[in-house]
Motif scaffolding. Sequence first.
Motif, PDB file in Angstrom:
ATOM      1  N   SER A   1       9.570  65.201 -12.600  1.00 20.27           N
ATOM      2  CA  SER A   1      10.829  64.581 -13.021  1.00 20.27           C
ATOM      3  C   SER A   1      11.416  63.702 -11.929  1.00 20.27           C
ATOM      4  O   SER A   1      12.220  62.810 -12.219  1.00 20.27           O
ATOM      5  N   ALA A   2      11.013  63.931 -10.679  1.00 20.41           N
ATOM      6  CA  ALA A   2      11.530  63.094  -9.586  1.00 20.41           C
ATOM      7  C   ALA A   2      11.124  61.638  -9.772  1.00 20.41           C
ATOM      8  O   ALA A   2      11.880  60.725  -9.435  1.00 20.41           O
ATOM      9  N   LEU A   3       9.924  61.398 -10.307  1.00 22.72           N
ATOM     10  CA  LEU A   3       9.496  60.019 -10.549  1.00 22.72           C
ATOM     11  C   LEU A   3      10.298  59.404 -11.683  1.00 22.72           C
ATOM     12  O   LEU A   3      10.706  58.234 -11.604  1.00 22.72           O
ATOM     13  N   ALA A   4      10.555  60.186 -12.741  1.00 24.48           N
ATOM     14  CA  ALA A   4      11.392  59.681 -13.830  1.00 24.48           C
ATOM     15  C   ALA A   4      12.796  59.366 -13.322  1.00 24.48           C
ATOM     16  O   ALA A   4      13.390  58.336 -13.684  1.00 24.48           O
TER      17      ALA A   4
ATOM     18  N   ALA B   1       2.353  57.004  -1.922  1.00 22.83           N
ATOM     19  CA  ALA B   1       3.332  56.710  -2.970  1.00 22.83           C
ATOM     20  C   ALA B   1       4.321  55.638  -2.546  1.00 22.83           C
ATOM     21  O   ALA B   1       4.727  54.796  -3.359  1.00 22.83           O
ATOM     22  N   GLU B   2       4.729  55.652  -1.296  1.00 25.79           N
ATOM     23  CA  GLU B   2       5.721  54.694  -0.799  1.00 25.79           C
ATOM     24  C   GLU B   2       5.310  54.198   0.583  1.00 25.79           C
ATOM     25  O   GLU B   2       5.637  54.802   1.604  1.00 25.79           O
TER      26      GLU B   2
ATOM     27  N   CYS C   1      -2.212  56.018  -6.718  1.00 28.03           N
ATOM     28  CA  CYS C   1      -1.046  56.877  -6.904  1.00 28.03           C
ATOM     29  C   CYS C   1      -0.455  56.622  -8.277  1.00 28.03           C
ATOM     30  O   CYS C   1      -0.354  55.463  -8.707  1.00 28.03           O
ATOM     31  N   ILE C   2      -0.045  57.690  -8.974  1.00 28.44           N
ATOM     32  CA  ILE C   2       0.541  57.499 -10.293  1.00 28.44           C
ATOM     33  C   ILE C   2       1.839  56.713 -10.211  1.00 28.44           C
ATOM     34  O   ILE C   2       2.215  56.014 -11.154  1.00 28.44           O
ATOM     35  N   ALA C   3       2.540  56.826  -9.083  1.00 28.64           N
ATOM     36  CA  ALA C   3       3.826  56.145  -8.942  1.00 28.64           C
ATOM     37  C   ALA C   3       3.671  54.735  -8.395  1.00 28.64           C
ATOM     38  O   ALA C   3       4.501  53.864  -8.671  1.00 28.64           O
ATOM     39  N   GLU C   4       2.627  54.503  -7.602  1.00 32.49           N
ATOM     40  CA  GLU C   4       2.399  53.196  -6.984  1.00 32.49           C
ATOM     41  C   GLU C   4       0.930  52.814  -7.143  1.00 32.49           C
ATOM     42  O   GLU C   4       0.106  53.002  -6.240  1.00 32.49           O
ATOM     43  N   PRO C   5       0.561  52.301  -8.322  1.00 31.73           N
ATOM     44  CA  PRO C   5      -0.851  52.026  -8.596  1.00 31.73           C
ATOM     45  C   PRO C   5      -1.451  50.897  -7.778  1.00 31.73           C
ATOM     46  O   PRO C   5      -2.668  50.703  -7.814  1.00 31.73           O
TER      47      PRO C   5
END
Length: 688
Positions: free
Chosen positions: A450-453, A338-339, A376-380
């Motif tokens: 919700s952490a990603l939002a 993700a990061e 990753c949904i947060a970091e495609p």
Amino acid sequence: MSKPAAEPVASARASKARRPTGPIGLTDPVELAGRLAPSRVVFGPHETNLARRRAISERHVAYYERRAAGGAGLIVTETASVHASDWPYERAPLAADCAPGWAATATACQAHGSLVVAGLGHAGSQGSSAYSQSALWAPSRVPDVASRELPMELEEPDIAQLRDAFVTAAGQAVAAGLDGVELDAGAYSLLRQFLSGLTNLREDGYGTDRVLLVREVVTAVRAEIGTGHIVGLRLSCDELAPWAGITPEHAAEVAAGLAPMLDYVAVVRGSAMNTSAYRPDLHTEPGFNRDLAFTVRETVAGKTRVVLQGSVVDPAQAQQALDSGAACLVEMTRAQIAEPRLVALRRAGLGARIRPCVLCNQRCRVRDNRNPVVSCIAEPRSGYETQDAPTDGEDGTALDVLVVGGGPAGLEAARVLAGRGHRVEVAERGAGLGGALRTAAATGARARLSALADWLEAEVRRLGVTVSTGTEVTPAAVAAAHTAGRTVLLATGSVPGPREYAVEAGGVVVEAADLLTDRLATVDRLGDGPVLVNDPVGDAVGVGVAEALAALGRTAALVTQDPVVGTQLSLTGDLADANRRLQQVGAILHKQSVLRRVTPGAVVIEHVLTGEKRELPCAAVVHCGHRLPDETLPGELRAGDCVAPRTVYEAVLEGRRAALAVAGAGAAPYGHAPGHSHERTPVAGAAR
């Protein structure tokens, strides 16, 4: 509990001046076999589907280098099969084919200071004969609980071949320039199968002493590569089957016996009986192996280092594991998917900038027959380092951009555009930002989403984006924005889709999104009596809604056309656990059935095979079906659910691509990137 013994010193060759003094920090260096890792964060072995045939590819190299540049201390490459008899999934690396890729990975990652070791293993009876077209290997003729396939029982010459294969592969890895190897005796491994009473029923020496093979392999590999290279062991320390499987006490004794020959032990759990326990999704609390790691570390008594694995995605929790003495290093694999810059941001005091891993498993768990590439949904861009352009940089001309919609697609587009120097406004008709991501977070126990939002919202505000909530943008407003020279990017989400059943006057049907957005207010509309959850999609929404209703004290039933509830949850590893949770809350499950009619106080369902119809008492139906794009506003530049409602992954990916298209950075909107769109096939289902 008393603290374990102090950290061991593996070699006097490491400079004492470079060792940390005082409390150990997550970003402090650590010595392994006389080699210094720049941090105590491990990027562990995992399936990627990045291989070219069965070789480590240039995509692997870029993938690993990005984590090395971000500060990872130790990188373990995707587990390579040491023998050709093992072919567990189509793109599984084979050690005999990996030397060039290992060499390129070593060169790329060691330039950033990271240590790199080769994951080496054999899946045994948990493999697949579909690719190898030969019998599966195992210690005994015990059918695999998942595939039900009966393996062959290894004879002593076969065992000698296996041992020699580990040795050969280890020699090839260090000859390629890697810092060492990690031997796999974890959840998916033949070595674990030899250790376990569940799968090892032998009566020879390898059965009376189940540790014998692992001991022989570790001893032979150490002799082959010497004390100047790393030998690690990934060890399943709890098969969660105490009647015959590996228990924490047994595993601690195994680790203590092998410790003098090892530079570290990575403590994991799970077996063929419960593979989801190894890397579970967000329903399992992070850090679940902490006590297990502490037990092992106490028992090895300083003779080797202990690595904590177990959904650790928060640097603060990782630091707590070090402070408590549970571990010397912490594996944060999904967190670094993700990061990639996790360690660097932590070291720079920018922890709030770390993109969160929400443990959804939607794009990073890729061991399935569609061969999806890890992402990753947060970091495609994860997994697509050689295909997708970076989002950072500054464009020559600053544009004035109006993003309509503050869901994940709109927020990601705004974040990328603002980061590249453009003037951006986000107009959201709702009271807050996050859109479908906030809705999904209200489903069952998925609050971590919700952490990603929160992160996306924090980033757009940090970058100076103008945010307007409670703002309904009309077609006239879009036309006015165009007239004023503004670029308009539409990320307006979705609307309810068709319902393939009749609703009579007085029948009550509520959209799942409405229930989840304002649960307490919507529950009043459900009336008194049983509630039926209609789930034609089979993902997390239907299951989560049923769980949420049960938590509110309502009698909930769920109807699905599938023979198993939540069939798509097999992709995230939550299928069995989800069905268990539904049984525990008392949900009534109507499988292989479809909803045909909703009447006041009742519903009619029909069995898909027999055609039998039944009427059930029902106060209301919660509809969890597919949704349709919101096409209220005119415009060609669109992203996310207003193109086609799918998952958060596609929303973030398309928001990013639309932003780069606006910025002139070469990306195509709508998620259709030339040359590799086949690897970005959208996942069917409503925006979830």
